[in-house]
Design a protein around this motif. Structure first.
Motif, PDB file in Angstrom:
ATOM      1  N   GLN A  78       0.460  -1.519   0.233  1.00 47.07           N
ATOM      2  CA  GLN A  78       0.009   0.042   0.373  1.00 47.07           C
ATOM      3  C   GLN A  78       1.008   1.526   0.109  1.00 47.07           C
ATOM      4  OE1 GLN A  78      -2.647  -0.558   3.539  1.00 47.07           O
ATOM      5  NE2 GLN A  78      -3.391  -1.801   2.134  1.00 47.07           N
ATOM      6  N   GLU A  80       3.748   1.063  -1.074  1.00 53.43           N
ATOM      7  CA  GLU A  80       4.266   1.536  -2.293  1.00 53.43           C
ATOM      8  C   GLU A  80       3.471   1.937  -3.024  1.00 53.43           C
ATOM      9  OE1 GLU A  80       6.812  -1.718  -3.031  1.00 53.43           O
ATOM     10  OE2 GLU A  80       8.049  -0.582  -1.255  1.00 53.43           O
ATOM     11  N   GLU A  81       2.361   1.673  -3.481  1.00 51.89           N
ATOM     12  CA  GLU A  81       1.497   2.456  -4.083  1.00 51.89           C
ATOM     13  C   GLU A  81       1.497   3.873  -4.117  1.00 51.89           C
ATOM     14  OE1 GLU A  81      -0.390   2.621  -7.758  1.00 51.89           O
ATOM     15  OE2 GLU A  81       0.166   0.529  -7.690  1.00 51.89           O
ATOM     16  N   ARG A  93       3.915   5.405  -5.930  1.00 46.00           N
ATOM     17  CA  ARG A  93       3.958   5.411  -7.323  1.00 46.00           C
ATOM     18  C   ARG A  93       2.722   6.539  -7.938  1.00 46.00           C
ATOM     19  NH1 ARG A  93       2.927   0.282  -6.423  1.00 46.00           N
ATOM     20  NH2 ARG A  93       5.061  -0.949  -6.723  1.00 46.00           N
ATOM     21  N   SER A  94       1.711   6.438  -6.790  1.00 46.79           N
ATOM     22  CA  SER A  94       0.832   7.673  -7.561  1.00 46.79           C
ATOM     23  C   SER A  94       1.018   9.010  -7.213  1.00 46.79           C
ATOM     24  CB  SER A  94      -1.076   7.380  -6.953  1.00 46.79           C
ATOM     25  OG  SER A  94      -1.310   8.605  -6.611  1.00 46.79           O
TER      26      SER A  94
END
Length: 168
Positions: A15, A17-18, A21-22
């Motif tokens: 979560q 890391e996502e 990224r976003s």
């Protein structure tokens, strides 16, 4: 691959890391927007158009706040991934080595590399580079000012007839 700290789960790491990224993608877009606004401010100044200068400066201020919020979120998440609490702002020290470590971690996450491989290794493998991997955070702001990119104002900011509303 990164090891999990006590109390941390693989789901938490995914979560975080996502989210990085976003936020990195959004922040990258804001760099382009800020660059375009700088160019538009310069043009409006050279044309002695105070209304447009003020309009673009307001847009720049709003985008700058959004950009800094993204940077702060990435820093918070980086500390979370490391499993260490982020120090208070007045005590946080970020030497160049730490900035490089943060940058390299974010680049690895953005590129989907969870093995901690180097930027150069991934570029050789994919043959691709992205704006976020081309410079460390220290020089990215300078580079954004130098690039010339097109940016269309958001539709909800236009007045009647598709013209920019300079009165706010």
């Amino acid at each position: 691959m990164r090891t999990l700290n006590e109390g941390e789960s693989a789901v938490d790491t995914v979560q975080i890391e996502e989210r990085i990224r976003s936020v990195a993608k959004d922040t990258d877009g804001l760099i382009m927007k800020l660059d375009t606004l700088v160019n538009r401010i310069d043009t409006a100044k050279s044309n002695d158009n105070k209304e447009l200068v003020e309009y673009y400066e307001r847009q720049f201020a709003e985008a700058s706040v959004e950009f800094m919020n993204g940077v702060e979120t990435i820093l918070d998440d980086w500390y979370a991934l490391k499993g260490t609490p982020r120090p208070p702002a007045d005590q946080e020290v970020m030497p160049p080595e730490l900035l490089d470590e943060i940058h390299n971690t974010v680049v690895a996450i953005v590129q989907g590399a969870s093995d901690g491989g180097t930027r150069t290794d991934r570029t050789k493998q994919t043959g691709k580079t992205s704006r976020i991997e081309t410079a460390s955070p220290r020089v990215e702001a300078d580079r954004a000012r130098q690039d010339t990119l097109e940016f269309e104002p958001q539709k909800d900011r236009k007045g009647p007839g598709g013209k920019v509303d300079v009165k706010g």
